[in-house]
Design a protein around this motif. Structure first.
Motif, PDB file in Angstrom:
ATOM      1  N   PRO B 358       0.826  -1.210   0.000  1.00 46.05           N
ATOM      2  CA  PRO B 358       0.000   0.000   0.000  1.00 46.05           C
ATOM      3  C   PRO B 358       0.860   1.260   0.000  1.00 46.05           C
ATOM      4  O   PRO B 358       1.914   1.288   0.626  1.00 46.05           O
ATOM      5  CB  PRO B 358      -0.773  -0.095   1.317  1.00 46.05           C
ATOM      6  N   ILE B 359       0.415   2.277  -0.727  1.00 44.57           N
ATOM      7  CA  ILE B 359       1.118   3.565  -0.702  1.00 44.57           C
ATOM      8  C   ILE B 359       0.153   4.643  -0.234  1.00 44.57           C
ATOM      9  O   ILE B 359      -0.946   4.339   0.212  1.00 44.57           O
ATOM     10  CB  ILE B 359       1.759   3.906  -2.067  1.00 44.57           C
ATOM     11  N   SER B 360       0.566   5.884  -0.364  1.00 46.08           N
ATOM     12  CA  SER B 360      -0.178   7.027   0.195  1.00 46.08           C
ATOM     13  C   SER B 360      -1.684   6.933  -0.011  1.00 46.08           C
ATOM     14  O   SER B 360      -2.168   6.537  -1.051  1.00 46.08           O
ATOM     15  CB  SER B 360       0.317   8.313  -0.459  1.00 46.08           C
ATOM     16  N   ARG B 361      -2.430   7.336   1.025  1.00 50.84           N
ATOM     17  CA  ARG B 361      -3.873   7.247   0.936  1.00 50.84           C
ATOM     18  C   ARG B 361      -4.547   8.607   0.807  1.00 50.84           C
ATOM     19  O   ARG B 361      -5.769   8.692   0.804  1.00 50.84           O
ATOM     20  CB  ARG B 361      -4.401   6.482   2.149  1.00 50.84           C
ATOM     21  N   GLY B 362      -3.769   9.674   0.711  1.00 53.62           N
ATOM     22  CA  GLY B 362      -4.371  11.006   0.599  1.00 53.62           C
ATOM     23  C   GLY B 362      -5.088  11.199  -0.724  1.00 53.62           C
ATOM     24  O   GLY B 362      -4.608  10.763  -1.765  1.00 53.62           O
ATOM     25  N   ALA B 363      -6.239  11.871  -0.667  1.00 56.91           N
ATOM     26  CA  ALA B 363      -7.020  12.073  -1.881  1.00 56.91           C
ATOM     27  C   ALA B 363      -6.405  13.137  -2.775  1.00 56.91           C
ATOM     28  O   ALA B 363      -6.748  13.261  -3.942  1.00 56.91           O
ATOM     29  CB  ALA B 363      -8.444  12.481  -1.522  1.00 56.91           C
ATOM     30  N   GLY B 364      -5.460  13.913  -2.219  1.00 55.20           N
ATOM     31  CA  GLY B 364      -4.881  14.998  -3.002  1.00 55.20           C
ATOM     32  C   GLY B 364      -3.556  14.634  -3.628  1.00 55.20           C
ATOM     33  O   GLY B 364      -2.946  15.450  -4.318  1.00 55.20           O
ATOM     34  N   VAL B 365      -3.095  13.425  -3.387  1.00 54.39           N
ATOM     35  CA  VAL B 365      -1.756  13.066  -3.837  1.00 54.39           C
ATOM     36  C   VAL B 365      -1.803  12.488  -5.251  1.00 54.39           C
ATOM     37  O   VAL B 365      -1.960  11.287  -5.444  1.00 54.39           O
ATOM     38  CB  VAL B 365      -1.091  12.087  -2.839  1.00 54.39           C
ATOM     39  N   THR B 366      -1.718  13.371  -6.238  1.00 51.56           N
ATOM     40  CA  THR B 366      -1.759  12.923  -7.632  1.00 51.56           C
ATOM     41  C   THR B 366      -0.674  11.909  -7.930  1.00 51.56           C
ATOM     42  O   THR B 366      -0.885  10.981  -8.701  1.00 51.56           O
ATOM     43  CB  THR B 366      -1.539  14.095  -8.603  1.00 51.56           C
ATOM     44  N   MET B 367       0.492  12.094  -7.319  1.00 53.13           N
ATOM     45  CA  MET B 367       1.590  11.189  -7.633  1.00 53.13           C
ATOM     46  C   MET B 367       1.302   9.766  -7.169  1.00 53.13           C
ATOM     47  O   MET B 367       1.903   8.826  -7.659  1.00 53.13           O
ATOM     48  CB  MET B 367       2.895  11.701  -7.008  1.00 53.13           C
ATOM     49  N   SER B 368       0.381   9.619  -6.213  1.00 51.17           N
ATOM     50  CA  SER B 368       0.075   8.253  -5.774  1.00 51.17           C
ATOM     51  C   SER B 368      -0.552   7.457  -6.906  1.00 51.17           C
ATOM     52  O   SER B 368      -0.378   6.249  -6.998  1.00 51.17           O
ATOM     53  CB  SER B 368      -0.837   8.276  -4.549  1.00 51.17           C
ATOM     54  N   LEU B 369      -1.274   8.138  -7.800  1.00 49.56           N
ATOM     55  CA  LEU B 369      -1.866   7.428  -8.948  1.00 49.56           C
ATOM     56  C   LEU B 369      -0.825   7.122 -10.008  1.00 49.56           C
ATOM     57  O   LEU B 369      -0.952   6.164 -10.771  1.00 49.56           O
ATOM     58  CB  LEU B 369      -2.985   8.258  -9.569  1.00 49.56           C
ATOM     59  N   VAL B 370       0.189   7.965 -10.071  1.00 47.90           N
ATOM     60  CA  VAL B 370       1.268   7.701 -11.027  1.00 47.90           C
ATOM     61  C   VAL B 370       2.100   6.533 -10.541  1.00 47.90           C
ATOM     62  O   VAL B 370       2.468   5.647 -11.306  1.00 47.90           O
ATOM     63  CB  VAL B 370       2.138   8.968 -11.198  1.00 47.90           C
ATOM     64  N   ARG B 371       2.371   6.528  -9.225  1.00 47.84           N
ATOM     65  CA  ARG B 371       3.240   5.477  -8.676  1.00 47.84           C
ATOM     66  C   ARG B 371       2.520   4.153  -8.504  1.00 47.84           C
ATOM     67  O   ARG B 371       3.133   3.103  -8.541  1.00 47.84           O
ATOM     68  CB  ARG B 371       3.783   5.922  -7.320  1.00 47.84           C
ATOM     69  N   ALA B 372       1.203   4.214  -8.312  1.00 47.78           N
ATOM     70  CA  ALA B 372       0.474   2.981  -8.021  1.00 47.78           C
ATOM     71  C   ALA B 372       0.492   2.042  -9.223  1.00 47.78           C
ATOM     72  O   ALA B 372       0.440   2.471 -10.369  1.00 47.78           O
ATOM     73  CB  ALA B 372      -0.964   3.300  -7.643  1.00 47.78           C
ATOM     74  N   ASP B 373       0.580   0.760  -8.934  1.00 45.29           N
ATOM     75  CA  ASP B 373       0.443  -0.252  -9.980  1.00 45.29           C
ATOM     76  C   ASP B 373      -0.976  -0.794 -10.010  1.00 45.29           C
ATOM     77  O   ASP B 373      -1.378  -1.420 -10.981  1.00 45.29           O
ATOM     78  CB  ASP B 373       1.403  -1.411  -9.723  1.00 45.29           C
ATOM     79  N   GLY B 374      -1.696  -0.570  -8.926  1.00 47.98           N
ATOM     80  CA  GLY B 374      -3.045  -1.106  -8.894  1.00 47.98           C
ATOM     81  C   GLY B 374      -3.835  -0.557  -7.732  1.00 47.98           C
ATOM     82  O   GLY B 374      -3.331   0.232  -6.929  1.00 47.98           O
ATOM     83  N   ILE B 375      -5.074  -0.975  -7.689  1.00 45.88           N
ATOM     84  CA  ILE B 375      -5.984  -0.522  -6.651  1.00 45.88           C
ATOM     85  C   ILE B 375      -6.581  -1.729  -5.943  1.00 45.88           C
ATOM     86  O   ILE B 375      -7.044  -2.674  -6.581  1.00 45.88           O
ATOM     87  CB  ILE B 375      -7.087   0.367  -7.257  1.00 45.88           C
ATOM     88  N   LEU B 376      -6.510  -1.657  -4.621  1.00 41.78           N
ATOM     89  CA  LEU B 376      -7.072  -2.715  -3.783  1.00 41.78           C
ATOM     90  C   LEU B 376      -8.329  -2.158  -3.139  1.00 41.78           C
ATOM     91  O   LEU B 376      -8.302  -1.090  -2.531  1.00 41.78           O
ATOM     92  CB  LEU B 376      -6.041  -3.073  -2.707  1.00 41.78           C
ATOM     93  N   ARG B 377      -9.433  -2.871  -3.302  1.00 40.22           N
ATOM     94  CA  ARG B 377     -10.666  -2.406  -2.685  1.00 40.22           C
ATOM     95  C   ARG B 377     -10.860  -3.082  -1.331  1.00 40.22           C
ATOM     96  O   ARG B 377     -10.811  -4.307  -1.248  1.00 40.22           O
ATOM     97  CB  ARG B 377     -11.872  -2.753  -3.556  1.00 40.22           C
ATOM     98  N   VAL B 378     -11.127  -2.281  -0.321  1.00 42.51           N
ATOM     99  CA  VAL B 378     -11.490  -2.852   0.977  1.00 42.51           C
ATOM    100  C   VAL B 378     -12.999  -2.673   1.114  1.00 42.51           C
ATOM    101  O   VAL B 378     -13.493  -1.551   1.170  1.00 42.51           O
ATOM    102  CB  VAL B 378     -10.771  -2.138   2.137  1.00 42.51           C
ATOM    103  N   PRO B 379     -13.748  -3.775   1.141  1.00 43.12           N
ATOM    104  CA  PRO B 379     -15.205  -3.673   1.148  1.00 43.12           C
ATOM    105  C   PRO B 379     -15.721  -2.873   2.341  1.00 43.12           C
ATOM    106  O   PRO B 379     -15.045  -2.734   3.353  1.00 43.12           O
ATOM    107  CB  PRO B 379     -15.668  -5.131   1.215  1.00 43.12           C
ATOM    108  N   ARG B 380     -16.917  -2.369   2.179  1.00 40.71           N
ATOM    109  CA  ARG B 380     -17.540  -1.481   3.143  1.00 40.71           C
ATOM    110  C   ARG B 380     -17.637  -2.096   4.533  1.00 40.71           C
ATOM    111  O   ARG B 380     -17.460  -1.418   5.529  1.00 40.71           O
ATOM    112  CB  ARG B 380     -18.962  -1.160   2.644  1.00 40.71           C
ATOM    113  N   LEU B 381     -17.937  -3.385   4.559  1.00 43.84           N
ATOM    114  CA  LEU B 381     -18.184  -4.002   5.856  1.00 43.84           C
ATOM    115  C   LEU B 381     -16.996  -4.843   6.313  1.00 43.84           C
ATOM    116  O   LEU B 381     -17.128  -5.852   6.984  1.00 43.84           O
ATOM    117  CB  LEU B 381     -19.468  -4.835   5.811  1.00 43.84           C
TER     118      LEU B 381
END
Lengths: 643, 643
Positions: B358-381
């Motif tokens: 896991p990398i940065s979780r801030g919603a404002g960190v554009t670079m996190s989308l550049v650096r990320a290789d993927g997205i992990l979903r953690v379900p609501r419950l």
């Protein structure tokens, strides 16, 4: 004949490596500036650094009130305090600059009460909480993107956030495409006998675009030295890479090779690959020239080997690898020693196993590239793969799509192609890949776990019953449902007007009529043998009884093109090719589906399609089909096969 | 404050399903005709059938001589026979129509001899050998492509071969994008304090293009009811889908929701997702309106959830699934109940295992989308995943690319970002993904098999030696090579001009100066503690000793933005942000690489880069680095660690 058979038999990697070694250093990538908003999919030509920090000022990270953190120390739920708006607390929205002197933001949700003049706060906050520091996201001078990176949507966002509005990307290599040949006609022109449509230029242009180049198609030139020379020199003057389609085989009108030798150099002509042997690599005035064979499959495959590598090279990228996946071969693949063969395969997941099934190997069969899910390479010094071998398949379709695909192996019916379309309609996203090997081979495929379903129409000569006796005999341990798809009319396919005046099966044995048969194990073959026996016709008397085609359309094509006079097949095949049809009888065509797949959502979709009125209407319109039992479970209500 | 906190907390799937149910049937796909040559990547809007057979005449399949097969019967090597040219044998090239009466082709290679008038043949051929029958590839009326098929290069070829030059494809849904907000500025405009560049419109346009739609970006509108109303109504008049960026949060200037309520309907506002909570779904006059939050990461993720589904719907396609892969989490992920969280992760293959970090979780960190290789979903419950859990990751980068990526976990150094670029140059196609967790955590990652290498600069206080004592202590069973990357100067980072006149570490303990520290386990923290102990400074006296940043740049940013007065870090970080730097000493920064990876071609590439003069020159230019041992094995020549 020696003077015409001059093709080498060179290993393609060695030929390409030689050309890269000699010519590569003279063909270096170039950059061009581009606006970020136009840069999607382009390749960075430099390491890109931020020109501005983001945020570029300390900013509120939440909607709320900016405060001096030290003034909140000591607050708690039992000790709230009013903060004067304007002096002690200032309303801020997310993204607003922090007001001078303020160093923290209290979130809106944490404000206890509010008047016109003041807000009631109840929590101590630490300095810089809910504040975004300058450069928190991006620091000026920081590397945003490496060189040789394909720009994705999110990369464009980071560039803009980092103050970059223009960057250097690789200029797209310009690829000139020259279609050649007296017989070649541009798409859309009427075709006379002997004329062939130029589909290759369009396919190559599309491949070039996908690989990051820019294609320009030249007008077709005839087999004429002067025209060819003019066109090639014009291409050389404006393009980075030259592609000449056809004119590199050993036919009577091939000028390409001597022309290139006149102005440049041939690196290799004739590769140890199949298909694609006549491919050629050369150069003219320092620019790569790639000779692409005219057969569509050869053109596609050789472009992937040679043209792709050159485009990548001129983008500054390594050729890299194509996406591959591991699958198990459903049957033996034999390939002659000495040539690397590119076998097109269908790929599907049945249970936990990915299965690869080889399809047509003809270089002229464009549809084989449409139907193929991937390409299996048989190395030059290998005679093939045995059945069940694990192999690496280069994918021509995304794996997600393959996950959705039902594998149907067995008898051919034209409604299966239609089924594939209906599985993609009305919010469905299925697919049906069908391999046509005959009913019996379909049941064998079920037995080996290589298919989700099999199309079968096997008449049991003893009981006169369809399909069920075969399941009991061949798959006694398995529970297999038989779902009716159609009843279809089988009959004799003959040329339009029935010139030989055929009326019955007995007429086939007149010793002169040229029959075309279906392969052993196909339901149609079983039916033929059954009917011949019933009518007492000796099959040895039928000329062409041993000539086998694998599909109804194959039989129809043989008759339509005059290479046979009659064959047994379904009415819709006759209708497709405008043949006459002499009905012999109706047969039942079922889908055999193992019990364990009935709950698979893809099979559920398939059953939904069979039951749908629009699908049934379109099948009826094809002619020769009866749908009275379509979708019905034929081995008893609610159950599958008796064990 | 209640009036402003009106966001719902709705499950996004339910909100979208409601909208699809109510509005979907009124937004049906439309077709448009397109020429085949322009159709790459488009979606078929019909089942496409062949308009012509291919071949459309019986054709020679080989270069050679057309003959009457029956005249070759009886020939063999001992009984060759001369065939008269013009009457008994006719020269044909591949693709030529079969001359009248001829029904087979003898290949050129099989001709024994040739004169002006005749050819000597030695082989019997069966009728129709080396002849392509009419329709062998494609039969007129045959289904070439199903509906809802994305057109690939090879599909265009099959269409042209089947006589199709124009077909019906889905019209691209027109998506209007309206960026809103007083503080938003178009890319390229100068930014004042409080102003933010509109990167979202560009990112969304690119995403829309990738999903098959056509974006049109409206000029930015301020937070003004009339301007907003005019723009929204103009969009409605010409677009199929309306996207409004920002203006859907709970800040003071939000008109979007009341505006949509005035002309249409809100389906949901406020989703149980993180980030992206302020997303909004509505309609105006039967057209879908999607409210996208302004934070770049929220914008990207909510567009993927809602906008993608609508574009697919208007193309007639199901949303389908995004490519996923299975990986193992390298650390626990905690996520609050009640919201589905989208965690960006880096993914890499270490040995046989795919590891997700896991990398940065801030919603404002554009670079996190550049650096990320993927997205992990953690379900609501679900409260998260435990360390080592197998998870499904939606990929943002092709898996082939991930295969090439070296995972470096450990201490941060700016040269690592540069390394990533150099791994992509000069025909290399590597990548370095670095996660910055500190030296000790890097060694732990090596121990757990989650990284190929770790950047470490750990001073052993007892021996004064770097790194080796830590390997012996923490990884006694492993053979780990220490390869020097750089020596770097550590020192105090202070504001430009050094306003507080700092000179030594002892000055940090004056009780007023605000220090910013690095996290425990980082080499810099170890160094600080070592130096403080040496100089007899009490760390309890240092204000801010407990405030931790995770990177050198994080420390530099804190100082540059005025939230701290000093921190310990490397010179290049000071230079990046224009800070002053008070050198304290030099430290050794090595790469710890397990023996078993030394032969990995990716590690070989990395060592090649470290040794290359161009890389070293660029590192030197960054300032504060010494490369005297760069690439040297530090735990003894030719061997790794003593066991």
């Amino acid at each position: 004949m020696e003077q015409k058979i001059y093709l080498q038999n060179q290993a393609w990697e060695e030929a390409l490596a030689l050309m890269m070694r000699e010519l590569g250093p003279r063909c270096q990538p170039e950059n061009e500036p581009i606006k970020v908003s136009c840069a999607l999919g382009r390749i960075t030509g430099e390491t890109v650094r931020a020109q501005r920090s983001s945020p570029h000022y300390p900013a509120a990270a939440m909607d709320g009130y900016a405060v001096r953190a030290r003034e909140t120390f000591g607050l708690n739920e039992r000790q709230p305090r009013w903060f004067q708006l304007g002096s002690e607390a200032l309303s801020v929205d997310t993204g607003d600059p922090m007001p001078k002197g303020m160093d923290a933001v209290v979130m809106l949700e944490e404000v206890l009460n509010k008047t016109e003049e003041a807000v009631l706060l109840q929590q101590a906050v630490v300095p810089w909480s809910n504040v975004r520091a300058v450069g928190e996201d991006i620091v000026e001078g920081e590397i945003l993107l490496p060189i040789h990176h394909r720009l994705r949507p999110q990369d464009l966002g980071a560039l803009l956030a980092g103050g970059v509005t223009e960057l250097a990307v690789r200029r797209k290599p310009r690829v000139g495409i020259l279609p050649t040949g007296d017989e070649i006609r541009a798409p859309g022109q009427p075709l006379n006998v002997g004329e062939i449509v130029d589909s290759n230029s369009t396919v190559l242009s599309a491949l070039i675009a996908e690989w990051g180049g820019e294609a320009k198609v030249w007008p077709i030139v005839a087999d004429d030295w002067d025209q060819l020379e003019n066109a090639v020199l014009a291409m050389e003057a404006s393009q980075d890479i030259l592609v000449i389609i056809a004119g590199s085989s050993q036919g009577r009108d091939d000028y390409t090779v001597p022309l290139i030798e006149k102005f440049g150099r041939i690196y290799a002509h004739g590769m140890a690959i199949k298909p694609g042997k006549p491919a050629m690599l050369g150069e003219i005035k320092g620019k790569p020239v790639i000779g692409i064979p005219g057969y569509p499959v050869s053109a596609f495959l050789t472009a992937r080997l040679f043209l792709r590598a050159w485009i990548k090279h001129e983008l500054g990228l390594p050729s890299g690898t194509l996406p591959v996946m591991r699958a198990f071969l459903n049957k033996k693949v034999f390939s002659g020693l000495g040539s690397e063969e590119f076998v097109r395969v269908k790929v599907g997941r049945v249970g936990e196993r990915w299965v690869a099934a080889p399809i047509s190997r003809g270089a002229g069969v464009t549809m084989s590239l449409v139907r193929a899910d991937g390409i299996l390479r048989v190395p030059r010094l290998q005679e093939g793969f045995h059945e069940g071998a694990p192999v690496q398949v280069e994918l021509l379709r995304p794996q997600e799509e393959l996950e959705e695909t039902l594998i149907c192996i067995g008898s051919h019916d034209l409604t299966l192609d239609l089924m594939d379309s209906y599985l993609k309609m009305n919010g469905r996203h299925g697919a049906l890949a069908s391999a046509h090997v005959g009913s019996l081979a379909g049941l064998m495929a079920l037995r080996k776990g290589e298919a989700h379903l099999a199309g079968v129409h096997l008449l049991d000569p003893e009981s006169g019953e369809y399909n069920r006796p075969y399941l009991e005999r061949l798959l006694p341990q398995r529970r297999i449902a038989l779902v009716n798809l159609v009843y279809r009319t089988q009959g004799l396919l003959v040329a339009r007007g029935n010139p030989l005046k055929l009326r019955t099966l007995a007429d086939l044995a007149d010793g002169r009529l040229r029959f075309v048969n279906r392969q052993g194990g196909s339901g149609t073959r079983v039916l033929l043998d059954y009917l011949l026996a019933q009518e007492g016709v000796d099959k040895q008397q039928i000329l062409g009884y041993d000539r086998e085609e694998f599909t109804h359309l194959g039989v129809a094509v043989a008759i339509a093109s005059g290479s046979a006079d009659a064959g047994l097949g379904i009415q819709s095949a006759a209708l497709s090719l405008g043949l006459d049809f002499i009905p012999i009888g109706e047969e039942r065509y079922d889908l055999a589906i193992p019990q364990e797949y009935l709950a698979d959502r893809r099979i559920e979709m398939l059953l939904e399609v069979i039951a749908s009125p629009d699908f049934q209407a379109e099948v009826r319109a094809m002619g020769g089909y009866d749908l009275r039992d379509a979708g019905k479970f034929m081995n008893g209500p609610g159950e599958t096969q008796a064990e």
